[in-house]
Design a protein around this motif. Sequence first.
Motif, mmCIF file in Angstrom:
data_model
loop_
_atom_site.group_PDB
_atom_site.id
_atom_site.type_symbol
_atom_site.label_atom_id
_atom_site.label_comp_id
_atom_site.label_asym_id
_atom_site.label_seq_id
_atom_site.Cartn_x
_atom_site.Cartn_y
_atom_site.Cartn_z
ATOM 1 N N ARG A 38 -16.468 -28.682 9.335
ATOM 2 C CA ARG A 38 -15.772 -28.516 10.625
ATOM 3 C C ARG A 38 -16.517 -27.531 11.526
ATOM 4 N NH1 ARG A 38 -11.338 -29.128 7.022
ATOM 5 N NH2 ARG A 38 -11.079 -26.889 6.756
ATOM 6 N N ALA A 72 -19.907 -29.082 12.642
ATOM 7 C CA ALA A 72 -19.692 -30.161 13.622
ATOM 8 C C ALA A 72 -19.364 -29.577 14.993
ATOM 9 C CB ALA A 72 -18.572 -31.081 13.147
ATOM 10 N N GLY A 85 -17.090 -33.978 12.041
ATOM 11 C CA GLY A 85 -16.155 -32.936 11.612
ATOM 12 C C GLY A 85 -15.148 -33.436 10.593
#
Length: 248
Positions: A167, A170, A237
């Motif tokens: 996450r 990304a 993500g």
Amino acid sequence: MTNLSGKTALVTGASRGIGRASALALARAGAQVLVHYSSNEKAADAVVAEIRAAGGNARKVAADLRAADGPHALAARVREVVGGRLDILVANAGISKAVAIADMTVADFDDLFAVNVRAPFFLVQQLLPVMCKGSSIVLLSSLAARASVGTLSAYAATKGAVDTLVRHFAAALGERGIRVNAVAPGVVDTDMSSIVKTDDGRAYALGMQALKRIAQADDIAGAITFLASDDARWVTGDTLRVDGGSKL
Ligand SMILES: NC(=O)c1ccc[n+]([C@@H]2O[C@H](COP(=O)([O-])OP(=O)(O)OC[C@H]3O[C@@H](n4cnc5c(N)ncnc54)[C@H](OP(=O)(O)O)[C@@H]3O)[C@@H](O)[C@H]2O)c1
């Protein structure tokens, strides 16, 4: 069929298991593949030979990713080989340790985090100069990151860290047009997976899955190839569960 012609991919831990299947799948889709290994040079040679025999383009690269400078050494070698551009990074190399909490040692705990978390982090860091708009990074998470399976707590924590990295990477790299995702396999029939080696273990795995067969490495390679390709151009993500519906 996915077309990766003209793209260059690095797959870590490509000598065996899921990495090997991914290297072969990416090559079948047309990518030039750098087949990374650590100790198993013969197995890496066999993967390179198989890709070349099918008309593809591959070469091996070695590095111990448990060493603190392993990712840096690997990235330097990869940058030499690819020149200016790496399109696909599959950071797949990993180790596991099935052991009761009471029996985990500090050395094994540190090794798990070194190979499964520190190495992908610094490999991404060191390869960023040659990753460009359209490049895709795929990390390897696990069912164990979201559900308690076996005696894998420390290993599971490394995969939870991978989900977190996905996450953050990304979000940070989206502006450059670089996508970052993970796949989270369940039980897969590879050297790593002690659970598939006994009848009781196989029954346990089948009992927690919606789909009633034991996964092979190819079942994961297809999802990795998808995330690496432009077919997944609007996916970033995310951690994609590729586990036959385990622990639903
Ligand atoms: N199998 C499963 O059930 C399962 C489930 C969920 C997630 N995963 C994840 O999927 C990934 C691949 O697993 P697998 O089952 O395919 O494993 P595997 O068959 O045991 O293969 C592991 C690969 O990682 C490489 N490797 C191991 N230690 C290394 C080190 N210190 N430095 C560099 N490379 C190293 C090995 O290279 P050498 O051959 O040279 O030793 C080998 O290519 C891992 O990240 C694993 O955590 C697996």
